[in-house]
Design an enzyme around this catalytic site. Structure first.
Site: not given
Length: 392
Positions: A60, A63, A115
């Site tokens: 993640s 991102k 997230s």
């Protein structure tokens, strides 16, 4: 008296080397993460690297790239209509409902704080019309605008993809680039957030333990965590004190405890064992009869011990190395047609040598009074010794 004089002289001679050894001792020796890096977020100098250029699965922390691209290519006040594809995205979510609308800014907050993979898809579709088009443009942006060389993303959220990879060094560069944007800075440091949407009304808390305050570290200014089975734990952390601002990236640790332990060690090291310096624009370099100069001052960050070496290649690339001969920074020099007068302290050769410009030069000059003092001390001691021998 003679013994005392000798001890004093030895202590004065040993002191500088002890300082360098102390800096080396403070360098973390046990880092559990497979890959880790520290860079100065202002000038890009690499302060520490363990497999920093090894291809890794980011999870993640992808991102971070999604967020900065969207911020630079869309209006945060725009309303985004959530597609069915976005609402059904797997993994961590903010429980978006098909057909509902919310601002791009709210989606970015859901992306960075909780997230949200569904938020990532909604952002991508809104910004470029489709996920594929978004990812294609994101990769070009990262290569051409940010300057990464070993990153390729298949999606905007970080779920596993066969060709979805980056490096700790590239992630540090992406984050440093993003931190120059004030809107991104604000997103990166959100500790908690009241979330109101059709499918979920709650308070979101940042998953990064240092940002949230669960692991106290006052110098931390932002962060993003990640986890999927293929990547294990990944973590990006920014921090600053009165001297430096740094980014620490740790990747593929087997536990949260390990990755936060690694990050704390690297933050301690990066914030306390380095200082900023620069190569003045006026500096001239020469190699094999060709002279080079600079377009601008070149800032870099060096160990407090001052041990930095340089190497100038035939193609005009100047590279700086730390005391462990690890690459810190590279820059392209400009060849000049006519060979000007070369100042001795500004000349580089093909061999590594200690630099004598900018602050490094001033550090050398500070030694001269010390050397004179030591010489006088030695002469005085020799005179005392001779007088005592004569009296006997």
């Amino acid at each position: 008296m003679k013994k005392g004089l000798i001890v004093l002289i030895m202590l004065c001679i040993i002191t500088p080397s002890v300082s360098a050894q102390q800096n080396n001792m403070n360098k973390p020796r046990t880092i559990f993460s497979d890959s880790a890096v520290i860079i100065d977020s202002q000038n890009g100098s690499v302060l520490y690297s363990k497999n920093g250029n090894k291809r890794m699965d980011p999870a993640s922390i992808t991102k971070i790239a999604t967020a900065i691209y969207a911020i630079e290519h869309a209006d945060l006040d725009e309303q985004v209509k959530i597609s069915e594809r976005a609402s059904k995205t797997e993994g961590s979510t903010v429980y978006l409902s098909t057909g509902e609308s919310m601002s791009l800014e709210q989606l970015l907050k859901g992306l960075m704080v909780n997230s949200g993979n569904d938020a990532a898809v909604a952002i991508a579709e809104h910004t470029e019309g489709s996920v594929k088009r978004f990812v294609d443009k994101l990769n070009v942006f990262l290569e051409e605008e940010v300057g990464v060389e070993d990153t390729h993303f298949e999606n905007p959220h970080g779920l596993y993809g066969k060709n979805h990879y980056t490096t700790a060094y590239d992630m540090a560069k992406i984050t440093s680039y993003a931190l120059k944007n004030k809107q991104f800075q604000a997103l990166f440091d959100i500790k908690s957030l009241d979330w109101k949407a059709e499918g979920w009304n709650t308070t979101l808390y940042n998953h990064h333990k240092m940002v949230k305050g669960e692991i106290p570290y006052p110098e931390v200014t932002g962060g993003k965590n990640g986890y999927i089975p293929e990547s294990r734990h990944t973590l990006v952390t920014s921090a600053e004190n009165e001297k430096l601002s740094i980014v620490v990236v740790t990747m593929k640790a087997q536990s949260k405890r390990a990755i936060y332990s690694d990050t704390k060690k690297l933050l301690d090291y990066g914030l306390n064992q380095f200082e900023r310096n620069y190569i003045p624009k006026e500096t001239i370099f020469q190699l094999d009869g060709t002279s080079y100069d600079l377009e601008r001052d070149i800032p870099y960050t060096q160990p407090v011990s001052g041990k930095v070496t340089q190497k100038l290649e035939q193609d005009g690339v100047l590279t700086l190395y730390n005391e462990d001969h690890e690459k810190m920074l590279s820059t392209n020099l400009i060849p000049v047609k006519e060979t000007p007068i070369i100042h001795s302290e500004a000349v580089a050769s093909s061999e590594h040598k200690r630099m004598f410009f900018g602050k490094e030069l001033s550090q050398q000059l500070l030694l001269y009074p010390f050397i004179i003092y030591m010489a006088l001390l030695f002469i005085a001691g020799l005179a005392i010794f001779r007088r005592e021998s004569y009296n006997k």
